[in-house]
Design a protein around this motif. Structure first.
Motif, PDB file in Angstrom:
ATOM      1  N   ARG A  63      69.598  41.327  31.147  1.00 50.97           N
ATOM      2  CA  ARG A  63      68.145  41.083  31.287  1.00 50.97           C
ATOM      3  C   ARG A  63      67.443  42.345  31.781  1.00 50.97           C
ATOM      4  O   ARG A  63      66.364  42.695  31.311  1.00 50.97           O
ATOM      5  CB  ARG A  63      67.888  39.896  32.234  1.00 50.97           C
ATOM      6  CG  ARG A  63      68.187  38.542  31.595  1.00 50.97           C
ATOM      7  CD  ARG A  63      67.680  37.395  32.472  1.00 50.97           C
ATOM      8  NE  ARG A  63      68.499  37.202  33.655  1.00 50.97           N
ATOM      9  CZ  ARG A  63      69.530  36.349  33.738  1.00 50.97           C
ATOM     10  NH1 ARG A  63      69.835  35.587  32.715  1.00 50.97           N
ATOM     11  NH2 ARG A  63      70.237  36.252  34.844  1.00 50.97           N
ATOM     12  N   GLY A  64      68.066  43.049  32.717  1.00 48.63           N
ATOM     13  CA  GLY A  64      67.481  44.295  33.224  1.00 48.63           C
ATOM     14  C   GLY A  64      67.405  45.360  32.146  1.00 48.63           C
ATOM     15  O   GLY A  64      66.386  46.060  32.016  1.00 48.63           O
ATOM     16  N   SER A  72      65.030  44.485  20.968  1.00 48.97           N
ATOM     17  CA  SER A  72      64.984  43.679  22.197  1.00 48.97           C
ATOM     18  C   SER A  72      64.919  42.187  21.871  1.00 48.97           C
ATOM     19  O   SER A  72      65.509  41.367  22.572  1.00 48.97           O
ATOM     20  CB  SER A  72      63.833  44.103  23.108  1.00 48.97           C
ATOM     21  OG  SER A  72      62.612  43.973  22.462  1.00 48.97           O
ATOM     22  N   TYR A 106      70.188  48.332  36.974  1.00 44.69           N
ATOM     23  CA  TYR A 106      70.466  47.618  35.722  1.00 44.69           C
ATOM     24  C   TYR A 106      71.942  47.658  35.355  1.00 44.69           C
ATOM     25  O   TYR A 106      72.566  46.649  35.106  1.00 44.69           O
ATOM     26  CB  TYR A 106      69.691  48.261  34.578  1.00 44.69           C
ATOM     27  CG  TYR A 106      68.201  48.123  34.680  1.00 44.69           C
ATOM     28  CD1 TYR A 106      67.631  47.022  35.295  1.00 44.69           C
ATOM     29  CD2 TYR A 106      67.384  49.095  34.156  1.00 44.69           C
ATOM     30  CE1 TYR A 106      66.258  46.901  35.378  1.00 44.69           C
ATOM     31  CE2 TYR A 106      66.007  48.981  34.230  1.00 44.69           C
ATOM     32  CZ  TYR A 106      65.455  47.877  34.845  1.00 44.69           C
ATOM     33  OH  TYR A 106      64.107  47.779  34.909  1.00 44.69           O
ATOM     34  N   GLN A 162      62.171  47.081  26.591  1.00 46.21           N
ATOM     35  CA  GLN A 162      60.808  46.619  26.263  1.00 46.21           C
ATOM     36  C   GLN A 162      59.760  47.595  26.783  1.00 46.21           C
ATOM     37  O   GLN A 162      58.715  47.786  26.157  1.00 46.21           O
ATOM     38  CB  GLN A 162      60.575  45.217  26.853  1.00 46.21           C
ATOM     39  CG  GLN A 162      61.352  44.136  26.094  1.00 46.21           C
ATOM     40  CD  GLN A 162      61.409  42.800  26.835  1.00 46.21           C
ATOM     41  OE1 GLN A 162      61.285  42.756  28.064  1.00 46.21           O
ATOM     42  NE2 GLN A 162      61.606  41.719  26.094  1.00 46.21           N
ATOM     43  N   SER A 163      60.057  48.265  27.888  1.00 47.01           N
ATOM     44  CA  SER A 163      59.089  49.213  28.466  1.00 47.01           C
ATOM     45  C   SER A 163      58.976  50.478  27.613  1.00 47.01           C
ATOM     46  O   SER A 163      58.050  51.260  27.780  1.00 47.01           O
ATOM     47  CB  SER A 163      59.492  49.572  29.902  1.00 47.01           C
ATOM     48  OG  SER A 163      60.536  50.527  29.893  1.00 47.01           O
ATOM     49  N   ARG A 199      64.570  44.539  29.785  1.00 46.95           N
ATOM     50  CA  ARG A 199      63.251  44.893  30.355  1.00 46.95           C
ATOM     51  C   ARG A 199      62.989  46.382  30.195  1.00 46.95           C
ATOM     52  O   ARG A 199      61.898  46.807  29.848  1.00 46.95           O
ATOM     53  CB  ARG A 199      63.190  44.502  31.840  1.00 46.95           C
ATOM     54  CG  ARG A 199      62.850  43.058  32.097  1.00 46.95           C
ATOM     55  CD  ARG A 199      62.415  42.838  33.550  1.00 46.95           C
ATOM     56  NE  ARG A 199      63.446  43.203  34.512  1.00 46.95           N
ATOM     57  CZ  ARG A 199      64.449  42.410  34.870  1.00 46.95           C
ATOM     58  NH1 ARG A 199      64.556  41.215  34.343  1.00 46.95           N
ATOM     59  NH2 ARG A 199      65.339  42.811  35.755  1.00 46.95           N
TER      60      ARG A 199
END
Ligand SMILES: CCCCCCCC/C=C\CCCCCCCC(=O)N[C@@H](COP(=O)(O)O)[C@H](O)/C=C/CCCCCCCCCCCCC
Length: 197
Positions: A28-29, A45, A3, A35-36, A32
């Motif tokens: 974007r990474g 986010s 990332y 979001q996790s 993600r």
């Protein structure tokens, strides 16, 4: 897990240009990953997703290759026109640029061994983004930071192997982030864009 590395153009050709494709791909990474971590971070986010989407739109519309070309294009309309726009690429990059400073400080803290990620995150936030956010956003962010996993769990979620390997990866990634931050800071200082509303 690349990332952070993918954000930066360390050693890239172009005399210190920040290439837009790896910059946006890096964001974007990171999003993600965020979001996790759970729904408590979704207000953060969502804002980051909207900002990356806006920049993708500008990139596709004008074919920008670098942050420098985006800035030059928007400056051509004149500083007053640029300041009047709420959807400019420059103001959006500025928001992500401030967040990149937060990321740099947070990852440095994580690498240093401090186990309390919420403290690391709050300190990094107070030294970077907080001064640009209203009280309500500062409050919500500080509450969300309390839900961060411990350092051990955080390094595990990064999914790059052992804790030692995760720390080594941070040691490689942080200089790239620093390069992107410095180049962008210089670009925005040069064009007096660090206070775009
Ligand atoms: C191996 C890497 C692990 C590290 C993982 C970190 C993942 C972080 C991913 C994304 C970072 C989020 C970036 C947020 C950008 C915020 C931009 C901003 O300042 N927006 C505000 C102003 O926008 P305008 O209204 O002027 O358009 C907006 O008001 C912000 C709203 C949301 C609150 C932002 C708080 C940001 C705190 C920093 C992120 C903490 C994430 C913690 C996860 C470890």
């Amino acid at each position: 897990m690349t990332y952070a590395k993918r954000i930066g153009p360390r050693g890239a050709a172009g005399g210190g240009e920040v290439l837009l494709e790896p910059y946006l791909s890096g964001w974007r990474g990171l999003i993600r990953f965020l979001q996790s971590l759970g729904a408590v971070f979704s207000f953060i986010s969502k804002d980051a997703v909207a900002k990356v989407a806006l920049l993708e739109g500008h990139q596709q519309q004008h074919g920008f290759v670098s942050l420098q070309s985006l800035v030059q294009h928007e400056l051509a309309a004149g500083p007053a026109a640029l300041r009047a726009r709420s959807d400019s690429g420059c103001r959006t990059v500025l928001r992500l640029h401030r967040a990149l400073r937060w990321l740099q400080l947070f990852l440095e803290g994580l690498r240093s061994g401090e186990p309390r990620t919420s403290v690391l995150c709050t300190d990094a936030y107070n030294a970077s983004l907080a001064q640009h956010h209203p009280w309500v956003v500062r409050k919500a962010a500080t509450v969300a930071f309390c839900a961060l996993p411990s350092r051990d769990a955080f390094l595990e979620i990064m999914n790059v192997g052992s804790q030692e390997e995760a720390v080594a990866m941070l040691g490689e990634a942080i200089p790239y982030i620093g390069d992107v931050y410095s180049i962008t800071q210089e670009l925005f200082t040069q064009h007096k864009l660090l206070d775009l509303p």
